[in-house]
Design a protein around this motif. Structure first.
Motif, PDB file in Angstrom:
ATOM      1  N   UNK A  41       0.858  -1.182   0.000  1.00 19.35           N
ATOM      2  CA  UNK A  41       0.000   0.000   0.000  1.00 19.35           C
ATOM      3  C   UNK A  41       0.893   1.230   0.000  1.00 19.35           C
ATOM      4  N   UNK A  54      -3.773   7.026  -1.419  1.00 19.66           N
ATOM      5  CA  UNK A  54      -3.241   5.675  -1.167  1.00 19.66           C
ATOM      6  C   UNK A  54      -3.792   4.694  -2.191  1.00 19.66           C
ATOM      7  N   UNK A  55      -2.991   3.721  -2.540  1.00 15.02           N
ATOM      8  CA  UNK A  55      -3.480   2.664  -3.428  1.00 15.02           C
ATOM      9  C   UNK A  55      -2.701   1.385  -3.148  1.00 15.02           C
ATOM     10  N   UNK A  56      -3.357   0.264  -3.420  1.00 13.68           N
ATOM     11  CA  UNK A  56      -2.750  -1.056  -3.212  1.00 13.68           C
ATOM     12  C   UNK A  56      -2.064  -1.541  -4.483  1.00 13.68           C
ATOM     13  N   UNK A  57      -0.984  -2.288  -4.302  1.00 10.10           N
ATOM     14  CA  UNK A  57      -0.324  -2.950  -5.431  1.00 10.10           C
ATOM     15  C   UNK A  57      -0.009  -4.387  -4.995  1.00 10.10           C
ATOM     16  N   UNK A  65       3.112  -1.267   4.154  1.00  5.52           N
ATOM     17  CA  UNK A  65       2.679   0.122   3.973  1.00  5.52           C
ATOM     18  C   UNK A  65       3.912   0.994   3.760  1.00  5.52           C
TER      19      UNK A  65
END
Lengths: 321, 80
Positions: free
Chosen positions: B5, B12-15, B72
């Motif tokens: 994240x 914020x974005x998830x990968x 994170x």
């Protein structure tokens, strides 16, 4: 081959505790409620798939199979090892006497449920007398570290009422030993120091307009962000970071006020309802050009709070109503 | 499968990280620069992102509710 539709349509009934938000936990899974309930408590739920529908209040079941935690009671907290103070849920109507030895049970979602009071010894009686007389613990013998910490929190709770300065155990844990030795004056000094830090923070943070909204990142999974699904996204963001949503309130300017529990503490954060960018973290995070709130989102804020707790610099500026 | 994240510029974005070995903090920062530059993190694409954009960022590691590791990468912020 088994027909999975039979499994999905199976309806069970069970008694579960409700602590707030739109989720409840069983021993094996987390279930979604159609909406938040009016009050925490034990309820009978009808469970179908991953959905739970409340059917009405229920009596608490036997909790003896759950892991036990022991400590001393101070208000809603169970004070345990290392001066930890954890709020217990679903307290009985009769408030237990302060400093009573107590047992809590840990529910499947991590919440601590009040279970029962244990027998107390002479140390608890003498410590309670010292508390009532406004003395320190210096003259009391056989005081355990747990009881000493509970005594300090009890002094802080009393001073907090007298001075109308709120505090959370995580903000004052490092001061527990000197307070137990110094008595009520030491407790008042710690609270005044905390209040001074908050006043400084407020002076440096006049109410300013929230930042202009940005385009939110597209999601890998789930629906695109809207005001309507803000609560669901806030809950998912917090849950992924190990926090639990307690309450949400929409505010003007496309903002969301989010109440949640994290590391045994309650927090209130104001964020953008679409991007979840933090506008006011509810804890002291720098000021002016160094202000850290707005660099963060509801997804990354819990990690920052964890750092504040671990380094004992937590100061809370927004509190749960 | 771990989730990275990334919080950058208030977003914020998830990968999803398809890695089954431990990453150092430096690895995480380097991966983040690459995926943000390339648009691998949807909505967080910055083509000319400085190589040292995440140099002062903090890497936190947690276990998610589903048991999967979550990493994170977030700005370091002052306290007080």
């Amino acid at each position: 081959m088994a027909d999975y539709r039979k499994f999905l349509s199976k309806v069970e009934t069970c008694v579960l505790p409700y602590f707030g938000g739109t989720r409840v936990d069983t021993s094996s899974r987390r279930l979604r409620l159609p909406s938040a309930l009016d009050a925490p408590g034990w309820y009978t739920f009808e469970i179908k798939g991953r959905e739970a529908s409340p059917k009405g209040p229920a009596d608490a079941p036997d909790l003896s199979d759950l892991p036990a935690k022991r400590g001393h009671v101070v208000g809603p907290w169970l004070v345990g090892d290392n001066a930890s103070a954890r709020e217990m849920e679903l307290f009985p109507e009769d408030e237990p006497p302060v400093l009573s030895p107590c047992r809590a049970r840990v529910w499947h979602g991590g919440e601590w449920l009040f279970d029962t009071l244990d027998f107390e010894g002479e140390a608890e009686v003498h410590a309670r007398e010292a508390l009532e007389d406004g003395r320190s613990l210096d003259a009391v013998k056989g005081v355990s570290a747990q009881l000493r910490a509970a005594f300090a929190y009890a002094l802080l709770a009393r001073a907090s009422r007298e001075l109308t300065i709120a505090f959370s155990p995580r903000e004052v844990r490092k001061d527990v030993l000197p307070i137990s030795q110094g008595g009520p004056d030491a407790a008042a000094r710690v609270l005044r120091r905390l209040e001074h830090e908050r006043r400084m923070w407020r002076a440096l943070h006049p109410e300013d307009a929230p930042p202009r909204g940005q385009a939110p990142p597209h999601r890998h999974r789930g629906p695109e962000p809207t005001l309507e699904n803000a609560e669901e996204r806030a809950e998912s963001a917090l849950e992924a970071a190990g926090a639990r949503l307690l309450a949400v309130r929409r505010m003007g300017g496309g903002q969301l006020e989010v109440g949640y529990r994290f590391m045994d503490e309650r927090f209130v954060t104001v964020c953008d309802a679409i991007t979840l960018q933090v506008h006011d973290a509810g804890v002291c995070l720098g000021h002016g050009a160094e202000r850290g709130d707005r660099l963060l989102t509801l997804e990354s804020l819990p990690a920052v709070i964890r750092e504040a707790i671990d380094t004992e610099v937590l100061v809370i500026t927004r509190r749960f109503a | 499968m771990a989730i990275l994240n990334i919080t950058y510029n208030g977003l914020s974005a998830d990968y999803p990280l398809d890695m089954n070995y431990d990453l150092t903090d430096a690895d995480v920062r380097r991966i983040a620069v690459e995926v943000v530059r390339s648009g691998g993190v949807r909505g967080l694409q910055v083509v000319n992102l400085d190589e040292r954009a995440f140099a002062n960022y903090v890497v936190d590691r947690f276990q998610g509710q589903d048991g999967a590791p979550r990493i994170y990468l977030r700005p370091k912020v002052p306290f007080g």
